[in-house]
Design an enzyme around this catalytic site. Structure first.
Site, PDB file in Angstrom:
ATOM      1  N   SER A 181       0.848  -1.182   0.000  1.00 50.28           N
ATOM      2  CA  SER A 181       0.000   0.000   0.000  1.00 50.28           C
ATOM      3  C   SER A 181       0.892   1.243   0.000  1.00 50.28           C
ATOM      4  O   SER A 181       1.768   1.363  -0.842  1.00 50.28           O
ATOM      5  CB  SER A 181      -0.945  -0.055   1.196  1.00 50.28           C
ATOM      6  OG  SER A 181      -2.042   0.787   1.005  1.00 50.28           O
ATOM      7  N   ASP A 434      -8.527  -5.692  -5.749  1.00 47.79           N
ATOM      8  CA  ASP A 434      -8.120  -4.553  -4.936  1.00 47.79           C
ATOM      9  C   ASP A 434      -8.413  -3.236  -5.658  1.00 47.79           C
ATOM     10  O   ASP A 434      -7.866  -2.977  -6.726  1.00 47.79           O
ATOM     11  CB  ASP A 434      -6.621  -4.653  -4.638  1.00 47.79           C
ATOM     12  CG  ASP A 434      -6.119  -3.509  -3.771  1.00 47.79           C
ATOM     13  OD1 ASP A 434      -6.953  -2.833  -3.142  1.00 47.79           O
ATOM     14  OD2 ASP A 434      -4.889  -3.314  -3.724  1.00 47.79           O
ATOM     15  N   HIS A 459      -6.148  -6.607  -1.290  1.00 43.36           N
ATOM     16  CA  HIS A 459      -5.071  -5.679  -0.981  1.00 43.36           C
ATOM     17  C   HIS A 459      -3.841  -6.407  -0.436  1.00 43.36           C
ATOM     18  O   HIS A 459      -3.909  -7.075   0.586  1.00 43.36           O
ATOM     19  CB  HIS A 459      -5.578  -4.653   0.033  1.00 43.36           C
ATOM     20  CG  HIS A 459      -4.805  -3.371   0.041  1.00 43.36           C
ATOM     21  ND1 HIS A 459      -4.560  -2.643  -1.098  1.00 43.36           N
ATOM     22  CD2 HIS A 459      -4.226  -2.678   1.056  1.00 43.36           C
ATOM     23  CE1 HIS A 459      -3.870  -1.549  -0.785  1.00 43.36           C
ATOM     24  NE2 HIS A 459      -3.655  -1.556   0.511  1.00 43.36           N
TER      25      HIS A 459
END
Length: 510
Positions: A181, A434, A459
């Site tokens: 991320s 995601d 994710h």
């Protein structure tokens, strides 16, 4: 919220899953800033052991007047490390407590033995315990001024150089940056900015292109909608219909009371503003589910069943003839899958959606300075209420809260935007489920800037511990990532002799 524009708290919190975790449409940023995150929930798979250490880090790497230092926390696990010159896997810390990321990045723990690697998890400045000004770090924008990705990357570089100088046998250890991320964005940028420090990077679910004029602002929410559309009949359509149903039901005091009771809310809805915040909470819930739609039971944000969106959609299979109350009864049951899967919650708290290990206030400030990530919805190609991206409104709200204005194009300027082909040795992995893949690198740029797609992945699924229920696509992704690691390590070790580093040409296949 500013009319006609996605509000600051919506954007910043959307970015928080690591960027990381949320999608807010609340009326007041200040009233929500400290309350959206709930208690820490995570489970560690195999027992892990690490040392917690601290390094005196400069507050400002790029100026000379501020000469203060702070204690940067980092974690070290060297059980499998082969000395001398064994590799170091370095986690570029996200916007939160580093122990949380350490416990949720099982891939690093699982490959450490195969690579003979030391693991280092470095905490990002202003998060967790790494506070440049202690309790005053968040007191005002003057103290927050040193919260930037550039300063964080410099922290990582200086920390690695220090480790190599003080740890016996580490002087020539090749270092690979790993992150997911926002941490994945940092790992990619770390390799770009400090190729002398790290030999390669794995950037998992890293939306390095989720910036102005790089990708369409609506793609994020389109992917969320697609996840629900393919998980159950009429699922996305009924969520799209639910917003009007909430408006209708919440128009009366009795309707507000019914909603509060039906959703088992801890704090009852009392007025129109409460209903707006309630819709924000639901939108955030659907986005979070898309990000953690894992193939097994997990507790990354909340305790959830395997493939949680499929479970949610079982309550949303109505046809278009049902009443608003019938529809919202199903929505309530669906929301309780996310918030009360274990059955242990006596009520649902609309001020909490995710883990308290993530630093909401710090990320809001970053979103208001350099992490400007446009988001928008149209209610047609997605299942949400229409809302345009309005940079001026966003900037005005940032100014009202922090006294700063965002630099919309700075990330593209400092990190290259889409013109990054001159760099090397970066893996960009993205999951097809995601929504952050909308801003990710999803095709190869060169032979050493490679994209790995995981169609069944949410994710940064590839960074999590392996599981018997993992789809073949993520197993293959991890195996390929390991091959690239081994290649980079071989290249680095061949180009290094004791006391001397010699540059050599590098092959492009793992």
């Amino acid at each position: 919220m500013m009319a006609g524009g996605r509000s600051l708290d919506t954007i910043a919190a959307t970015c928080i899953i690591t960027l990381c975790l949320a999608c807010l449409h609340v009326t007041s940023l200040k009233s929500q800033l400290f309350t959206r995150l709930g208690g820490l929930r995570y489970t560690t798979e195999p027992p892990i052991s690490y040392k917690t250490l601290y390094f005196d880090q400069k507050i400002d790497h790029f100026g000379f007047l501020q000469d203060g230092t702070f204690k940067q926390r980092y974690l070290v696990a060297d059980k499998h490390w082969h000395q001398p010159d064994g590799p170091i896997l370095f986690y570029t810390g996200n916007e939160g407590d580093i122990t949380w990321f350490c416990n949720n990045t099982g891939f690093m723990w699982e490959v450490a033995g195969q690579l003979g690697a030391m693991l280092v998890f470095a905490e990002h400045r202003y998060y967790g315990e790494s506070l440049p000004f202690g309790q005053e770090s968040y007191s005002d924008s003057k103290h927050l001024n040193y919260l930037t990705s550039e300063q964080a990357l410099a922290d990582f570089a200086v920390l690695i150089q220090n480790l190599k100088s003080i740890v016996p046998g580490a002087q020539n250890s090749p270092v690979i940056a790993i992150g997911g991320s926002y941490g994945g964005m940092l790992s990619a940028w770390f390799r770009m900015k400090y190729p002398n420090v790290v030999v390669g990077a794995l950037a998992a679910s890293a939306p390095i292109w989720q910036f102005p004029d790089m990708v369409p602002c609506g793609d994020f929410y389109k992917i969320v909608t697609q996840d629900f559309a393919k998980s159950g009949n009429n699922c996305d359509g009924n969520i799209r219909r639910s917003w009007k149903a909430i408006n209708n039901v919440s128009s009366s005091a009795s309707g507000l009371q019914w909603l509060s009771e039906e959703f088992s809310l801890c704090s009852p809805l009392k007025n129109k503003n409460d209903a707006v915040s309630f819709k924000s909470w639901l939108q955030e819930t659907w986005v979070n589910l898309a990000m953690v739609d894992y193939p097994y039971e997990a507790s990354f944000l909340q305790p959830l069943p395997r493939w949680p969106i499929e479970v949610v959609c079982k309550y949303l299979g109505f046809d278009s003839t049902v009443s608003d109350y019938q529809l919202l009864h199903g929505v309530a049951q669906a929301a309780k899958v996310y918030y009360n899967y274990t059955g242990s919650s006596p009520c649902l708290n609309t001020s909490q959606t995710a883990t308290s290990s993530l630093g909401a206030l710090g990320w809001f400030f970053q979103a208001c300075t350099e992490m400007v990530m446009p988001m928008c919805t149209d209610g047609v190609q997605d299942m949400f209420e229409p809302e345009e991206w309005n940079f001026q409104a966003f900037s005005d709200e940032c100014n009202s809260v922090f006294g700063v204005r965002p630099r919309a194009d700075w990330a593209g300027t400092v990190y290259g935007g889409k013109k990054i082909a001159s760099h090397s040795n970066i893996i960009f992995s993205n999951g097809g489920l995601d929504p952050w893949s909308s801003g990710g690198v999803i095709s190869n740029i060169s032979q050493s800037l490679v994209s790995i797609l995981i169609p069944d992945g949410a994710h940064h699924l590839d960074l999590r511990y392996s599981n018997d229920l993992d789809p073949p696509s993520v197993r293959a992704a991890r195996a390929l990532e390991l091959k690239y690691f081994q290649k980079w390590i071989r290249q680095a070790q061949k180009s290094t002799v004791p006391g001397l580093t010699v540059s050599k040409k590098r092959k492009n296949s793992p």
